[in-house]
Write an enzyme that holds these catalytic residues in place. Structure first.
Site, mmCIF file in Angstrom:
data_model
loop_
_atom_site.group_PDB
_atom_site.id
_atom_site.type_symbol
_atom_site.label_atom_id
_atom_site.label_comp_id
_atom_site.label_asym_id
_atom_site.label_seq_id
_atom_site.Cartn_x
_atom_site.Cartn_y
_atom_site.Cartn_z
ATOM 1 N N GLU A 49 4.953 40.409 -5.791
ATOM 2 C CA GLU A 49 3.606 40.194 -6.346
ATOM 3 C C GLU A 49 2.862 41.528 -6.401
ATOM 4 O O GLU A 49 2.890 42.310 -5.450
ATOM 5 C CB GLU A 49 2.852 39.221 -5.445
ATOM 6 C CG GLU A 49 1.389 39.042 -5.805
ATOM 7 C CD GLU A 49 0.632 38.272 -4.733
ATOM 8 O OE1 GLU A 49 0.725 37.031 -4.738
ATOM 9 O OE2 GLU A 49 -0.010 38.907 -3.876
ATOM 10 N N LYS A 109 2.134 25.014 -2.422
ATOM 11 C CA LYS A 109 0.878 24.372 -2.014
ATOM 12 C C LYS A 109 1.023 22.852 -2.162
ATOM 13 O O LYS A 109 0.391 22.210 -2.994
ATOM 14 C CB LYS A 109 -0.288 24.901 -2.842
ATOM 15 C CG LYS A 109 -0.542 26.392 -2.610
ATOM 16 C CD LYS A 109 -1.645 26.926 -3.510
ATOM 17 C CE LYS A 109 -1.848 28.422 -3.287
ATOM 18 N NZ LYS A 109 -2.871 28.989 -4.202
ATOM 19 N N LYS A 134 4.696 39.239 -1.100
ATOM 20 C CA LYS A 134 3.318 39.123 -1.560
ATOM 21 C C LYS A 134 2.478 40.239 -0.951
ATOM 22 O O LYS A 134 3.000 41.148 -0.293
ATOM 23 C CB LYS A 134 2.781 37.736 -1.217
ATOM 24 C CG LYS A 134 3.681 36.614 -1.770
ATOM 25 C CD LYS A 134 3.012 35.275 -1.762
ATOM 26 C CE LYS A 134 2.070 35.141 -2.930
ATOM 27 N NZ LYS A 134 1.466 33.793 -3.028
ATOM 28 N N ASP A 180 -0.757 38.890 -10.251
ATOM 29 C CA ASP A 180 -1.660 37.982 -9.561
ATOM 30 C C ASP A 180 -3.116 38.260 -9.904
ATOM 31 O O ASP A 180 -3.614 39.380 -9.694
ATOM 32 C CB ASP A 180 -1.457 38.096 -8.053
ATOM 33 C CG ASP A 180 -2.239 37.048 -7.282
ATOM 34 O OD1 ASP A 180 -2.181 35.873 -7.659
ATOM 35 O OD2 ASP A 180 -2.910 37.423 -6.298
ATOM 36 N N ARG A 195 0.810 -1.215 0.000
ATOM 37 C CA ARG A 195 0.000 0.000 0.000
ATOM 38 C C ARG A 195 0.843 1.264 0.000
ATOM 39 O O ARG A 195 0.524 2.230 -0.705
ATOM 40 C CB ARG A 195 -0.939 -0.020 1.215
ATOM 41 C CG ARG A 195 -1.793 1.245 1.412
ATOM 42 C CD ARG A 195 -2.393 1.799 0.142
ATOM 43 N NE ARG A 195 -3.152 0.816 -0.616
ATOM 44 C CZ ARG A 195 -3.523 0.976 -1.881
ATOM 45 N NH1 ARG A 195 -3.168 2.069 -2.545
ATOM 46 N NH2 ARG A 195 -4.211 0.039 -2.496
#
Length: 285
Positions: free
Chosen positions: A199, A133, A165, A220, A98
């Site tokens: 950004e 992410k 950002k 963005d 597995r």
């Protein structure tokens, strides 16, 4: 880079999680001297990724297990194709089954999805890259899968580059310094080898960021028209990255605006696992 140490660390943790005190079922039902031959078989079309991770699931369980991988990472496969053959003590093969499948299905799913994005922009100069992410603890293997699918990696961690950002810019704005001056002051304190990306979410932010001499400007959630305008305004003075709202339906048009890089969080956070099976035959004396 997906090193041997990284593979062993991730796979060992998975094996310990799955069988902390051994495999009760296999140890109860399977004779100790039984051997097994298992074939990793594709149930659908895809791109292979995870050969060494798959191998490690078995060899870390029992070093006498032999794993013969028949396709290279990054190779396409079709339903019914045998991708690898595993032979060795049956108990150990069943114990590792597995975990080996989980990794190779996950990695091949990411590679397959990435390959579709790469194919969609192949007629342009745009590069498909991943994001942070990723599944906690699995970043190294998921990013290897992106590379196997023909994509590229963004910064690996917060330690690798400066990437300001919207929240960072909000804090800078509260300091009272003009944005250009604040960025220049920060850049002056960095080693000359450090990459700086900023950004922006509006066209009118570009001039102040560009004046600071940053390396990459991320546009963005821009519309296609604004992406084209941003590319024209930056005019090669920085790498242009597009981010936000990128799907297989939109990525082609985004690439055609002339951006250099398209970052796609979905490569790792939304890739479905591929349907791969491990067909096992047990042999007893």
């Amino acid at each position: 880079m997906l090193t041997r140490a990284a593979i062993d660390r991730v796979v060992s943790a998975a094996l310990e999680e799955d069988a902390p005190w051994g495999d009760l079922t296999s140890e109860t039902l399977i004779p100790a001297d039984a051997t097994a031959r298992a074939e990793l078989v594709a149930r659908e079309i895809g791109v292979f990724s995870g050969a060494e991770v798959f191998r490690a699931a078995f060899t870390l369980t029992d070093p006498t297990i032999a794993v013969a991988v028949r396709v290279a990472d990054g190779a396409e496969f079709v339903p019914g194709e045998v991708l690898a053959v595993v032979t060795g003590p049956a108990r150990a093969v069943l114990t590792a089954e597995r975990i080996g499948l989980n990794f190779v299905q996950r990695m091949s799913g990411i590679a397959t999805l990435t390959s579709r994005y790469v194919a969609a922009v192949a007629h342009t100069g745009a590069r498909i890259v991943d994001t942070r992410k990723t599944t906690p603890g699995l970043r190294a293997i998921e990013r290897q899968a992106v590379r196997d699918g023909g994509g590229h990696n963004h910064r690996f961690s917060l330690s690798d580059a400066v990437m300001a950002k919207d929240n960072h810019l909000a804090v800078l704005a509260a300091s009272g310094l003009p944005l250009t001056q604040a960025l220049e002051s920060a850049i002056a304190r960095l080693p000359h080898t450090t990459h700086v990306e900023v950004e922006v979410d509006r066209l009118d932010q570009i001039d102040a960021v560009l004046a600071a001499g940053v390396d990459t400007i991320m546009l963005d959630n821009f519309s296609l028209d604004d992406l084209r305008a941003g590319v024209e305004k930056i005019a090669g003075s920085a790498i242009v990255e597009a981010s936000g709202g990128v799907t297989l339906d939109t990525v082609r048009a985004i690439a055609e605006t002339g951006v250099d890089v398209i970052s796609v969080g979905a490569l790792t956070h939304s890739a479905p696992a591929l349907d791969l099976g491990l067909d096992i035959r047990i042999h007893t004396s």
